[in-house]
Design a protein around this motif. Structure first.
Motif, PDB file in Angstrom:
ATOM      1  N   ASP A   6      45.781  39.177  41.514  1.00  9.77           N
ATOM      2  CA  ASP A   6      44.714  39.747  42.329  1.00  9.77           C
ATOM      3  C   ASP A   6      44.169  41.063  41.757  1.00  9.77           C
ATOM      4  N   ARG A   9      47.607  46.460  39.795  1.00  9.63           N
ATOM      5  CA  ARG A   9      48.346  46.896  38.592  1.00  9.63           C
ATOM      6  C   ARG A   9      49.669  47.589  38.921  1.00  9.63           C
ATOM      7  N   PHE A  48      51.161  37.257  30.754  1.00  7.77           N
ATOM      8  CA  PHE A  48      50.318  38.353  31.256  1.00  7.77           C
ATOM      9  C   PHE A  48      48.839  38.103  30.965  1.00  7.77           C
ATOM     10  N   ASP A  49      48.570  37.463  29.837  1.00  2.08           N
ATOM     11  CA  ASP A  49      47.180  37.145  29.504  1.00  2.08           C
ATOM     12  C   ASP A  49      46.585  36.175  30.532  1.00  2.08           C
ATOM     13  N   PRO A  52      45.714  36.535  35.450  1.00  7.36           N
ATOM     14  CA  PRO A  52      44.566  36.503  36.367  1.00  7.36           C
ATOM     15  C   PRO A  52      44.198  35.098  36.836  1.00  7.36           C
TER      16      PRO A  52
ATOM     17  N   ALA B  15      47.366  42.662  26.990  1.00  7.45           N
ATOM     18  CA  ALA B  15      47.094  41.225  27.147  1.00  7.45           C
ATOM     19  C   ALA B  15      46.597  40.944  28.563  1.00  7.45           C
ATOM     20  N   TYR B  16      47.209  41.607  29.531  1.00  5.05           N
ATOM     21  CA  TYR B  16      46.817  41.411  30.927  1.00  5.05           C
ATOM     22  C   TYR B  16      45.382  41.882  31.171  1.00  5.05           C
ATOM     23  N   GLU B  17      45.089  43.084  30.670  1.00  9.75           N
ATOM     24  CA  GLU B  17      43.738  43.639  30.889  1.00  9.75           C
ATOM     25  C   GLU B  17      42.690  42.799  30.146  1.00  9.75           C
ATOM     26  N   GLY B  19      42.945  39.656  29.393  1.00 12.59           N
ATOM     27  CA  GLY B  19      42.817  38.400  30.129  1.00 12.59           C
ATOM     28  C   GLY B  19      41.895  38.559  31.334  1.00 12.59           C
ATOM     29  N   ARG B  20      42.049  39.683  32.035  1.00 15.68           N
ATOM     30  CA  ARG B  20      41.186  39.955  33.197  1.00 15.68           C
ATOM     31  C   ARG B  20      39.724  40.112  32.752  1.00 15.68           C
ATOM     32  N   ARG B  22      38.262  38.950  30.034  1.00 19.05           N
ATOM     33  CA  ARG B  22      37.706  37.664  29.590  1.00 19.05           C
ATOM     34  C   ARG B  22      37.274  36.830  30.785  1.00 19.05           C
ATOM     35  N   ARG B  23      38.127  36.824  31.787  1.00 22.05           N
ATOM     36  CA  ARG B  23      37.824  36.028  32.973  1.00 22.05           C
ATOM     37  C   ARG B  23      36.605  36.608  33.691  1.00 22.05           C
ATOM     38  N   TRP B  64      36.820  42.551  36.975  1.00 22.21           N
ATOM     39  CA  TRP B  64      37.909  43.067  36.153  1.00 22.21           C
ATOM     40  C   TRP B  64      38.823  43.970  36.994  1.00 22.21           C
ATOM     41  N   PHE B  65      38.216  44.801  37.852  1.00 25.82           N
ATOM     42  CA  PHE B  65      38.994  45.709  38.688  1.00 25.82           C
ATOM     43  C   PHE B  65      39.915  44.927  39.620  1.00 25.82           C
ATOM     44  N   GLY B  66      39.395  43.868  40.225  1.00 21.54           N
ATOM     45  CA  GLY B  66      40.221  42.999  41.068  1.00 21.54           C
ATOM     46  C   GLY B  66      40.276  43.405  42.525  1.00 21.54           C
TER      47      GLY B  66
END
Lengths: 165, 180
Positions: A6, A9, A48-49, A52, B15-17, B19-20, B22-23, B64-66
């Motif tokens: 969601d 972080r 982690f990638d 989302p 990687a998490y950021e 991924g966010r 990109r989405r 991206w912020f969510g």
């Protein structure tokens, strides 16, 4: 994982701390130490990638482990492929470098010459043309095939006459 | 070992950021499509595309912020389609004639659509547990979406539509303030 998906972080460190030991021990059970480390790291980064896109209905642990399974499979495939490539690149053992092999090769050539010497001139020519994958122009294809068959039969007979006993 | 772990943690965070992001980039593409459709409908490229790009980047940032702001992007864009449709309609049939006199309907469509969008945005925000974040997210996306259509009738169309959105949220804001 739902909160991370969601965009929360603040749970990142907690998810990381919980996931890393699970993924690394799972990979350690299925791969050697160095590969397990690689696979676990790749799996963790992919988790982690893709966080989302994590769907709420899914079980987070199963989802993360399925990514790890994929990584383990990828590393195994890579190893299989590299082994095959190594086999392809390996030169065939050269008999001429080996004195024993060289001697055996000479003996076989001598034997073949001796056997060929037993055959008629026409048979010899036919076998030589067969060896060079040629069809003589003066001879029709069907005739040449029959000659070749007969020459090969005679070669086998001569070979077994000299060496089978 | 600790350094390795912190390096890996950093990589995982990136990687998490990534991924966010990109989405968010792919999820916001429909906003550009809306702008392109409007541009082709009204045969005017510059303003709809400029505002469409602004909407795209706003959507990317929010997605991206969510959390609640990201969840408000889609409703905001959908509510913004009301003033957008009004603006496009005003551009295509911009006046009503009664007898001998003709009246421009641009402002009516833009402000009317804006008020409707404002009411819906206010309702959405008042139902959320973070009303301000939802309001700013939904209001900004609906404002930009509406502006794509209202830009066809000029700056006064955009101003009228923005005023309509503000006006529409007032009743919900008052109700929310009384309740809290």
């Amino acid at each position: 994982m739902n909160r991370l998906a969601d965009g929360d972080r603040s749970v990142f460190d907690e998810v990381y701390a919980r996931l890393w030991p699970i993924l690394s021990s799972f990979c350690a059970k299925t791969l050697s130490d160095a590969d397990a480390e690689d696979a676990a790291q790749q799996a963790l980064l992919k988790v982690f990638d893709r966080a989302p896109t994590f769907e709420r209905e899914r079980d987070a642990l199963t989802w993360a482990l399925s990514i790890s399974v994929w990584e383990v499979k990828t590393i195994r495939k890579r190893h299989t492929r590299s082994r095959l490539t190594a086999l392809d690149e390996q030169p065939l053992p050269s008999m001429s470098d080996d004195p024993e092999g060289l001697n055996a090769e000479r003996q076989i050539v001598e034997a073949a010459r001796q056997v060929l010497g037993q055959l008629s001139e026409q048979d010899q020519e036919t076998l030589l043309a067969t060896f060079h994958e040629e069809t003589p122009e003066a001879v029709a294809g069907a005739t040449f095939r029959k000659r070749r068959e007969r020459a090969l039969t005679r070669l086998r007979e001569a070979w077994s006459r000299i060496y089978a006993s | 070992m600790l350094a390795e772990q912190s390096l890996l943690r950093g990589k995982a965070k990136r990687a998490y950021e990534w991924g966010r992001l990109r989405r968010a980039l792919s999820g916001s593409l429909p906003t550009l499509l809306v702008a392109l459709m409007v541009a082709s409908l009204v045969h005017e490229v510059s303003w709809p595309l400029v505002i469409g790009l602004a909407l795209y980047f706003a959507s990317v940032l929010l997605l991206w912020f969510g959390r609640n702001p990201a969840r408000s992007v889609l409703p905001g864009v959908v509510y913004g389609l009301l003033p957008l449709t009004g603006g496009v309609f005003a551009k295509l049939h911009g006046h009503v004639c009664l007898g001998l006199s003709c009246y421009s309907t641009c402002l009516l469509y833009c402000v009317g659509g804006g008020i409707l969008a404002g009411v819906l945005v206010g309702r959405l925000a008042s139902k959320s547990d973070t009303p301000l974040a939802v309001f700013f997210s939904a209001a900004s996306t609906s404002l930009l979406t509406g502006a794509i259509g209202s830009s066809c009738v000029g700056v006064h169309g955009i101003v009228g539509m923005a005023a309509g959105i503000m006006l529409g949220t007032v009743p919900q804001a008052v109700r929310w303030a009384i309740r809290h």
